[in-house]
Design an enzyme around this catalytic site. Structure first.
Site, short mmCIF file in Angstrom:
data_model
loop_
_atom_site.label_atom_id
_atom_site.label_comp_id
_atom_site.label_asym_id
_atom_site.label_seq_id
_atom_site.Cartn_x
_atom_site.Cartn_y
_atom_site.Cartn_z
N GLY A 22 28.24 -47.38 -49.09
CA GLY A 22 27.77 -47.77 -50.41
C GLY A 22 28.57 -48.92 -50.98
N SER A 23 28.88 -48.84 -52.27
CA SER A 23 29.49 -49.97 -52.98
C SER A 23 30.91 -50.29 -52.54
CB SER A 23 29.47 -49.71 -54.49
OG SER A 23 28.14 -49.71 -54.96
N THR A 24 31.61 -49.36 -51.88
CA THR A 24 32.96 -49.69 -51.41
C THR A 24 32.90 -50.81 -50.37
OG1 THR A 24 32.81 -47.91 -49.76
CG2 THR A 24 33.88 -47.38 -51.84
N PHE A 25 31.76 -50.94 -49.68
CA PHE A 25 31.60 -51.98 -48.66
C PHE A 25 31.51 -53.37 -49.29
CE2 PHE A 25 29.44 -54.16 -45.10
CZ PHE A 25 30.18 -53.67 -44.03
N LYS A 26 31.21 -53.44 -50.59
CA LYS A 26 31.08 -54.71 -51.27
C LYS A 26 32.40 -55.49 -51.31
CE LYS A 26 27.19 -53.12 -54.03
NZ LYS A 26 26.71 -52.49 -55.27
#
Length: 664
Positions: free
Chosen positions: A319-323
């Protein structure tokens, strides 16, 4: 001269023929014994006259980084049987009585099945192991019975002083002290040592012969391993996961604590765990009853799943941690810089397909790159990934270690699930850019993000740092290893600044620790359905953080599997990260920042303005200001709604820990 009668002559011939016949039969029998059956009888003679007793090597100790024992070998006894001696007797009845007596007595004392024991004591082998790991009291009972053919050898068995502590990392062994999973399996060839033997010669009654030659081959004890695990930090981590499980009623919670400068794993934990001293029995009574009803094959599947270290072997959508990775690639390739602004209109069209921002009804509007990361604005990351291009993007994923493995010294490391460049296309690249449509292992993600706290240097994660012999001397050291440079130091510093903003002013505030500069990012992603067709309502909610951001010493990743109620990473995983960081930083004697923590705690806190923010972001912002929240839990479970009203209002000064009410 007396003439011999014909009858006498005939009798003499008959007698001579009988004698010759008997001698011929004896010669034939002797030839049969010595030539045809010679090797077989020779082996039996050796078996009867030789006592070859195995001497097991003592398995090496597993230590934590400070020399505390995590796995040891303790004294026990092994029961052996020599079937030939059990079956000794002059009559068939005596043989049967001996077999019956030995089988019945052993089965009762050892609490074993009678037929199983009987099959052992009648087996066509010179020596058979009946049972291992017997305590002294039980061994003494067997000695008192003076059973024929029974030998008791002093032995060792694996023991774990702390029970379920670090169970998924340490792993298990078989009944023969052979590594079965975890570090016990990975380093089995070092830990196991070399077994010895004690060979002596006896008479038919088993008594040692005074003139017989005796041979003693001393066992070589295994090497001990010193891990990077810190027992204290592991304890903090496991306690934090217990709290996370209690508050979220999740199926599972997991965490990794890493030193970003060295790649050392300071702690690694999963909850539920299992007792290493009884690894086949689940700790939960309900699960025990469930296991008892399973077939043997299903039990094996269950045990393998229970022992599996998902932090290394399994994947999840970050999810957003990959951003954070997408942002770093964009900065490194000059696709964006810290002064750029972006406008969110709620959706973006990619190759004819409309992809919505999670906040499509109330778009983020104009925002900086730092704010975009804090807002987890999907359209911004779609643009960044598209501008980078699929070739460069995938090349950087390789640089960050996403397309391969980290090489951690642990068995069964998994690999990321990533669409090929040929099939991903523009839409696939867009979704990967904001952390969907890609699944990574937790160890891959924390290793990649930790490089930002190490001036862009990617370290090879490790769990063991050295081997020691039985005298405590170091035999071999496993040094730290720089794998490659992921991004420049300048880019790494910029990502650290962004991460610090997310915790201090964005949705990652629940990971904030008073007195320390913490940087991080939360993420919430729906899990893929079991049939692989679309996504389910279950989520993987996570938070990754480092501290202190001016010189990162600790990186923490917490993943909460299918939390119940409010699912956002800021509400589920963030508090777990905060607890681990708070305890660990103080334990490591990392000094707080210059601002006085005590002074801050006494001061009243100004309530931040969270109206117009998503509820997940509002939770994080309030957490960063040491404020709690209350909201319509049922509504928050359904969707990440926009806060339309708050109480107390923004600007109000309240005490630390005060509750702020959020309304849809």
């Amino acid at each position: 001269m007396i003439k011999t009668s014909n009858n006498s002559r005939r009798n003499l011939i008959i007698i001579l023929c009988l004698i010759f016949g008997c001698m011929l039969l004896l010669c034939m029998r002797l030839g049969w014994i010595q030539i045809v059956k010679g090797s077989e009888y020779s082996e039996k003679a050796v078996e009867q006259q030789t006592r070859d007793t195995p001497i097991e090597a003592e398995r090496g100790v597993i230590y934590d980084t400070n020399g505390n024992e995590l796995a040891v070998s303790v004294a026990c006894y092994t029961i052996w049987v020599r079937p030939t001696d059990v079956k000794a007797g002059d009559t068939k009845q005596e043989v049967n009585d001996s077999i019956e007596n030995v089988s019945k007595t052993l089965s009762e004392i050892l609490d074993m099945d009678y037929e199983e024991v009987k099959s052992m004591v009648t087996r066509e082998q010179s020596i058979v192991k009946v049972k291992k790991g017997i305590d002294k009291e039980t061994a003494d009972k067997i000695r008192e019975e003076k059973l024929p053919g029974i030998e008791i050898a002093e032995d060792t068995k694996r023991s774990y002083p702390l029970g379920a502590f670090a169970s998924h990392t340490l792993g298990t062994v078989t009944d023969d002290n052979t590594g079965l999973s975890g570090l016990e399996l990975q380093y089995n060839r070092y830990l196991s040592g070399v077994a010895g033997r004690w060979i002596n010669y006896t008479d038919t009654s088993g008594n040692r012969l005074s003139y017989g030659e005796e041979k003693y081959y001393k066992a070589e004890d295994g090497y001990s391993i010193v891990t990077t695990i810190d027992q204290v930090i592991q304890h903090y981590t496991e306690k934090a996961l217990e709290q996370v499980m209690k508050k979220t009623s999740a199926d599972r919670a997991m965490a990794i604590v890493m030193d970003p400068k060295t790649g050392d794993i300071l702690a690694m934990a999963q909850n539920p765990d299992f007792d290493l001293n009884d690894p086949k029995t689940p700790l939960d009574k309900g699960e025990q009853e469930k296991l008892e009803k399973m077939s043997d094959s299903k039990k094996v599947e269950y045990w393998n799943k229970m022992w599996r270290n998902s932090l290394i072997s399994d994947v999840y959508e970050p999810g957003s941690t990959f951003k954070l990775l997408t942002t770093a690639i964009a900065l490194e390739e000059d696709v964006a810089d810290m002064n750029d602004t972006f406008t969110c209109t709620g959706s973006v069209n990619v190759s004819g397909e409309t992809i919505h921002c999670w906040r499509s009804e109330n778009p983020h509007g104009t925002q900086s790159l730092t704010q975009a990361v804090g807002n987890s604005c999907n359209p911004v990351f779609i643009k960044l990934a598209t501008d980078i291009g699929i070739d460069k993007f995938y090349n950087y994923l390789g640089t960050f270690g996403i397309t391969g493995t980290t090489g951690i010294d642990f068995p069964g490391e998994g690999t990321a699930i990533l669409q090929s460049k040929e099939t991903a296309g523009p839409v696939g690249l867009a979704t990967i850019g904001f952390g969907q449509g890609v699944a990574v292992t937790p160890i891959q993600l924390i290793t990649a993000v930790s490089s930002f706290g190490n001036d862009g240097k990617l370290m090879k994660p490790r769990l063991v740092k050295e081997l020691k012999d039985s005298d405590g001397n170091t035999v071999e050291e496993f040094g730290t290893e720089v794998v490659r440079q992921t991004v420049s130091k300048e880019t790494a510093d910029e990502i650290c600044d962004i991460m610090e903003y997310v915790v201090s002013d964005g949705g990652g505030g629940t990971a904030a620790v008073s007195g320390y500069k913490v940087g991080g990012k939360t993420g919430t992603a729906n899990q893929v359905r079991e049939d692989g067709k679309g996504y389910s309502s279950a989520t993987d909610s996570s938070c990754i953080a480092m501290a202190p951001m001016d010189d990162p010493q600790v990186a923490v990743l917490v993943i909460v599997d299918n939390p119940k109620g409010v699912k956002f990473g800021s509400a589920t995983a963030g508090p777990g990260v905060k607890q681990i960081l708070s305890d660990t930083l103080r334990y490591l004697n990392v000094s707080p920042s210059s601002d006085s923590t005590e002074k801050k705690e006494k001061e009243k806190i100004e309530v931040p303005d969270v109206v117009g923010k998503s509820v997940s972001e509002a939770i994080g912002i309030l957490g960063g200001k040491s404020l709690s929240y209350d909201t319509d839990k049922k509504e928050a479970e359904k969707n990440d709604f926009i806060v339309t009203k708050q109480y107390p209002a923004a600007g109000t000064k309240v005490k630390k820990g005060s509750k702020i009410y959020l309304y849809n």
